[in-house]
Design a protein around this motif. Sequence first.
Motif, short mmCIF file in Angstrom:
data_model
loop_
_atom_site.label_atom_id
_atom_site.label_comp_id
_atom_site.label_asym_id
_atom_site.label_seq_id
_atom_site.Cartn_x
_atom_site.Cartn_y
_atom_site.Cartn_z
N ASP A 57 -6.97 -5.91 -0.47
CA ASP A 57 -8.30 -5.37 -0.18
C ASP A 57 -8.14 -3.93 0.26
N LEU A 58 -8.90 -3.04 -0.35
CA LEU A 58 -8.91 -1.65 0.08
C LEU A 58 -9.30 -1.55 1.55
N ARG A 59 -8.79 -0.54 2.23
CA ARG A 59 -9.16 -0.37 3.63
C ARG A 59 -10.68 -0.23 3.74
N GLY A 60 -11.24 -0.87 4.75
CA GLY A 60 -12.69 -0.87 4.93
C GLY A 60 -13.42 -1.86 4.04
N HIS A 61 -12.68 -2.67 3.30
CA HIS A 61 -13.27 -3.62 2.36
C HIS A 61 -12.80 -5.05 2.65
N GLY A 62 -13.53 -6.01 2.11
CA GLY A 62 -13.11 -7.41 2.13
C GLY A 62 -12.84 -7.94 3.52
N ARG A 63 -11.62 -8.38 3.73
CA ARG A 63 -11.23 -9.00 4.99
C ARG A 63 -10.71 -8.00 6.01
N ASN A 64 -10.69 -6.73 5.65
CA ASN A 64 -10.12 -5.71 6.53
C ASN A 64 -11.12 -5.24 7.59
N TYR A 76 -6.76 5.89 0.29
CA TYR A 76 -6.66 4.86 -0.75
C TYR A 76 -5.45 5.11 -1.64
N VAL A 77 -5.28 6.35 -2.04
CA VAL A 77 -4.17 6.71 -2.93
C VAL A 77 -2.84 6.52 -2.21
N ASP A 78 -2.78 6.92 -0.96
CA ASP A 78 -1.55 6.76 -0.19
C ASP A 78 -1.21 5.28 0.04
N ILE A 113 -1.52 10.80 -11.09
CA ILE A 113 -1.39 12.26 -11.09
C ILE A 113 -0.40 12.72 -10.01
N GLU A 114 -0.52 12.11 -8.84
CA GLU A 114 0.29 12.55 -7.71
C GLU A 114 1.71 11.99 -7.73
N HIS A 115 1.91 10.87 -8.44
CA HIS A 115 3.22 10.20 -8.42
C HIS A 115 3.65 9.87 -9.85
N PRO A 116 4.03 10.87 -10.64
CA PRO A 116 4.46 10.61 -12.01
C PRO A 116 5.80 9.90 -12.07
N ASN A 117 5.98 9.13 -13.15
CA ASN A 117 7.28 8.52 -13.47
C ASN A 117 7.77 7.47 -12.50
N LEU A 118 6.87 6.85 -11.74
CA LEU A 118 7.28 5.83 -10.79
C LEU A 118 6.91 4.42 -11.22
N VAL A 119 5.90 4.27 -12.07
CA VAL A 119 5.56 2.97 -12.63
C VAL A 119 5.67 3.05 -14.15
N THR A 120 5.60 1.90 -14.80
CA THR A 120 5.80 1.85 -16.25
C THR A 120 4.56 2.30 -17.00
#
Length: 270
Positions: A57-64, A76-78, A113-120
Motif C-alpha cells: 500500500d502506498l504511504r497514506g493509502h490502504g492500511r497505512n 512514493y518513488v523512493d 527515469i531516476e534508476h536506470p538499469n536496475l530492473v528488467t
Amino acid sequence: MEFIKMRDGYEIYFRDEPAQNPKGVITITHGFAEHCSRYDHVSNYLIREGYSIIRYDLRGHGRNKKRGRLNRFEDYVDDLAEIVQMVSEKYPHLPQITLGHSMGGLITALYGIEHPNLVTAQILSGPTVGKLPSAEKLQPGMMKFLSGIAGGWKLKNPVDEGLCGKEGVYEDYINDPLVLHKVSLELYYQFLFRASEMILEGAKEYNYPCLIIHGKIDPIVPVEISRSFYNTISSQKKDLIEYDGLYHEILNEDKKDEILDGIINWIKNL
C-alpha cells in the motif's frame, strides 16, 4: 498483516507472495486512492504463471497511517526504489519487473527515469504520465499556495463511473473502506502538478523495456497521454497496446484474463 519500515521510519503494508520455482518477480504499485488488495486476481493469475509477486500500500493509502496525506511525491518513488532493492537482495538471480497502474504507473515510470538499469522491464497500465484533464481547470500556483497553508484539508475523491466498464466494479470501489474517499489538498497538488512536471521533464531520459496498456475510452486518464509518453521515451523495446471499448481499470474489465495473458506473452518475449 506484515508491515515494513522505510528509511524514514514510516511503516507500509507489504505482501510477498512467492510462486513455486519462480521465473521472475513482479512488483505491483497500485493507483490513486486505492490499495494493493484490489489486485488479488492479478496477483493470483501471475503466480499461477510462475511469477512471485510483491505488493504494498502506498504511504497514506490502504492500511497505512496518515491516510490521504503526502508530503512530497518523491516519497512514493523512493519507497519503490527501496522495495526494488529489497527484492533484488532476496531474489538476486531472478528477473525483476515493476508494474504500475494509473498513479502507480506514474510512480513506476519516475522510478525508471531516476534508476536506470536496475530492473528488467516495466509495465504501465493506464499510467498518468502527463497532465490530466482534472487538472486543467485548476491553477497550479493557487494549489501550491493552498497546499502550503492548508495541506491537510480533505477534498472528495472525484473518481466516478468512468473507473471501469464492468458492472459492479465502481460500486465495490465506493463501498470499499480501504479506498480513500477524501484526499488531502497536498496530495492533490503533488499528484496533479508536481509529479506531472517531473514526468514531462524526464520522459526523454526513460529507456527501460516497457509495455504500456490502456483502454481506448478511458475518461480518467485519456489514452492520448500514453501515446505521447510512448512517442517521447528513448526505449529500444517499447510497446503500446490500446484496448477498444475499455475504461480506466482495464485489469478489472471482463477482458482482464486476455490482458493478463498478453502481459505474460510480452514478458516471455523480452
